[in-house]
Design a protein around this motif. Structure first.
Motif, PDB file in Angstrom:
ATOM      1  N   UNK A  62       0.824  -0.797  -0.290  1.00 53.40           N
ATOM      2  CA  UNK A  62      -0.345   0.201   0.030  1.00 53.40           C
ATOM      3  C   UNK A  62       0.570   1.470  -0.026  1.00 53.40           C
ATOM      4  N   UNK A  63       2.529   1.377   0.545  1.00 51.38           N
ATOM      5  CA  UNK A  63       3.331   2.454   0.833  1.00 51.38           C
ATOM      6  C   UNK A  63       3.872   2.739  -0.981  1.00 51.38           C
ATOM      7  N   UNK A  64       3.514   1.722  -1.633  1.00 53.42           N
ATOM      8  CA  UNK A  64       4.045   1.506  -3.737  1.00 53.42           C
ATOM      9  C   UNK A  64       3.748   3.109  -4.268  1.00 53.42           C
ATOM     10  N   UNK A  65       4.449   2.821  -5.022  1.00 47.74           N
ATOM     11  CA  UNK A  65       3.703   3.866  -6.456  1.00 47.74           C
ATOM     12  C   UNK A  65       3.203   3.004  -7.321  1.00 47.74           C
ATOM     13  N   UNK A  66       2.207   3.473  -8.505  1.00 50.76           N
ATOM     14  CA  UNK A  66       2.315   2.854  -9.641  1.00 50.76           C
ATOM     15  C   UNK A  66       3.054   2.179  -9.975  1.00 50.76           C
ATOM     16  N   UNK A  67       4.457   2.640 -10.045  1.00 48.73           N
ATOM     17  CA  UNK A  67       5.410   2.346 -11.240  1.00 48.73           C
ATOM     18  C   UNK A  67       5.870   1.220 -10.206  1.00 48.73           C
ATOM     19  N   UNK A  68       5.858   1.679  -8.772  1.00 50.73           N
ATOM     20  CA  UNK A  68       6.360  -0.118  -8.645  1.00 50.73           C
ATOM     21  C   UNK A  68       5.975  -1.438  -8.503  1.00 50.73           C
ATOM     22  N   UNK A  69       4.636  -0.728  -8.582  1.00 48.71           N
ATOM     23  CA  UNK A  69       3.503  -1.875  -8.540  1.00 48.71           C
ATOM     24  C   UNK A  69       3.693  -2.861  -9.896  1.00 48.71           C
ATOM     25  N   UNK A  70       3.602  -1.851 -10.781  1.00 51.35           N
ATOM     26  CA  UNK A  70       4.071  -2.635 -12.167  1.00 51.35           C
ATOM     27  C   UNK A  70       5.240  -3.306 -12.144  1.00 51.35           C
ATOM     28  N   UNK A  71       5.782  -3.064 -11.722  1.00 52.20           N
ATOM     29  CA  UNK A  71       7.810  -3.319 -11.460  1.00 52.20           C
ATOM     30  C   UNK A  71       7.354  -4.706 -11.269  1.00 52.20           C
ATOM     31  N   UNK A  72       6.711  -4.747  -9.926  1.00 52.12           N
ATOM     32  CA  UNK A  72       7.070  -6.050  -9.125  1.00 52.12           C
ATOM     33  C   UNK A  72       5.648  -7.246 -10.591  1.00 52.12           C
ATOM     34  N   UNK A  73       4.763  -6.327 -10.440  1.00 50.09           N
ATOM     35  CA  UNK A  73       3.785  -7.382 -10.852  1.00 50.09           C
ATOM     36  C   UNK A  73       4.696  -7.599 -12.216  1.00 50.09           C
ATOM     37  N   UNK A  74       5.256  -7.387 -13.063  1.00 52.69           N
ATOM     38  CA  UNK A  74       5.951  -7.540 -13.776  1.00 52.69           C
ATOM     39  C   UNK A  74       7.028  -8.675 -13.520  1.00 52.69           C
ATOM     40  N   UNK A  75       7.936  -8.282 -13.328  1.00 49.00           N
ATOM     41  CA  UNK A  75       8.696  -9.669 -12.571  1.00 49.00           C
ATOM     42  C   UNK A  75       7.758 -10.654 -12.106  1.00 49.00           C
ATOM     43  N   UNK A  76       6.762 -10.971 -11.093  1.00 52.02           N
ATOM     44  CA  UNK A  76       5.967 -11.915 -10.537  1.00 52.02           C
ATOM     45  C   UNK A  76       5.642 -12.771 -12.254  1.00 52.02           C
ATOM     46  N   UNK A  77       5.689 -12.251 -13.033  1.00 50.53           N
ATOM     47  CA  UNK A  77       5.247 -12.965 -14.513  1.00 50.53           C
ATOM     48  C   UNK A  77       5.799 -13.850 -14.982  1.00 50.53           C
TER      49      UNK A  77
END
Length: 163
Positions: free
Chosen positions: A7-22
């Motif tokens: 919840x503390x992450x910005x959208x760009x950080x969330x996108x990066x984590x989601x892409x790495x998760x995939x």
């Protein structure tokens, strides 16, 4: 990273984590489907030719670039039409589009972040459902699902603050 940290992450950080998760799960799934459709030797040749056309080395790099995997999958879609991934073709295009904007450091809004998280969650879910996922993929799916829930809560709190 625990659920509250998302919840503390910005959208760009969330996108990066989601892409790495995939990356890991989708790469393995795409390779398996390619070998199943073309056979191992022809499948390997298809992957090598694709990577060489993108000025990469033979095969998917380790770790692979998610864009290479998405482009291969979408370029050879006929190999995936009879797989559980088939209904998610538009989700793959959506992931590719948001990935490109993220990679070029364009601003990513809340709705785009939600769409990416939803699409990644769906793709990882299909990989798990197909029986081709690993224990790591289960963790990736749980991570993305948690980020999606937190993102929804974050968007809802913004709406309630305004209204």
């Amino acid at each position: 990273m625990d659920a509250s940290a998302f919840s503390c992450l910005g959208n760009e950080e969330v996108v990066g984590i989601a892409l790495r998760s995939l990356i890991s799960g989708l790469t393995a799934y795409v390779e398996q489907c390619t070998y199943q459709y073309y056979g191992y030797e022809q499948g390997n040749l298809k992957i090598q030719a694709h990577m060489e056309s993108r000025k990469r080395g033979p095969g998917f790099s380790k770790p692979p670039d998610i864009l290479d995997v998405l482009l291969f999958c979408l370029s050879f879609w006929h190999a995936f039409e009879s797989t559980p991934l088939a209904p998610l073709k538009n989700n793959l295009y959506e992931i590719k589009d948001i990935r490109n904007r993220w990679a070029h450091q364009e601003a990513i809004g809340d709705s785009d972040t939600f769409r990416l998280l939803d699409s990644v969650e769906r793709v990882l879910g299909v990989i798990q459902y197909s029986g081709r996922g690993s224990g790591e993929d289960v963790q990736d799916l749980q991570r993305v699902s948690s980020m999606k829930r937190n993102h929804i809560l974050r968007m809802a709190s913004r709406v309630s603050e305004c209204g």
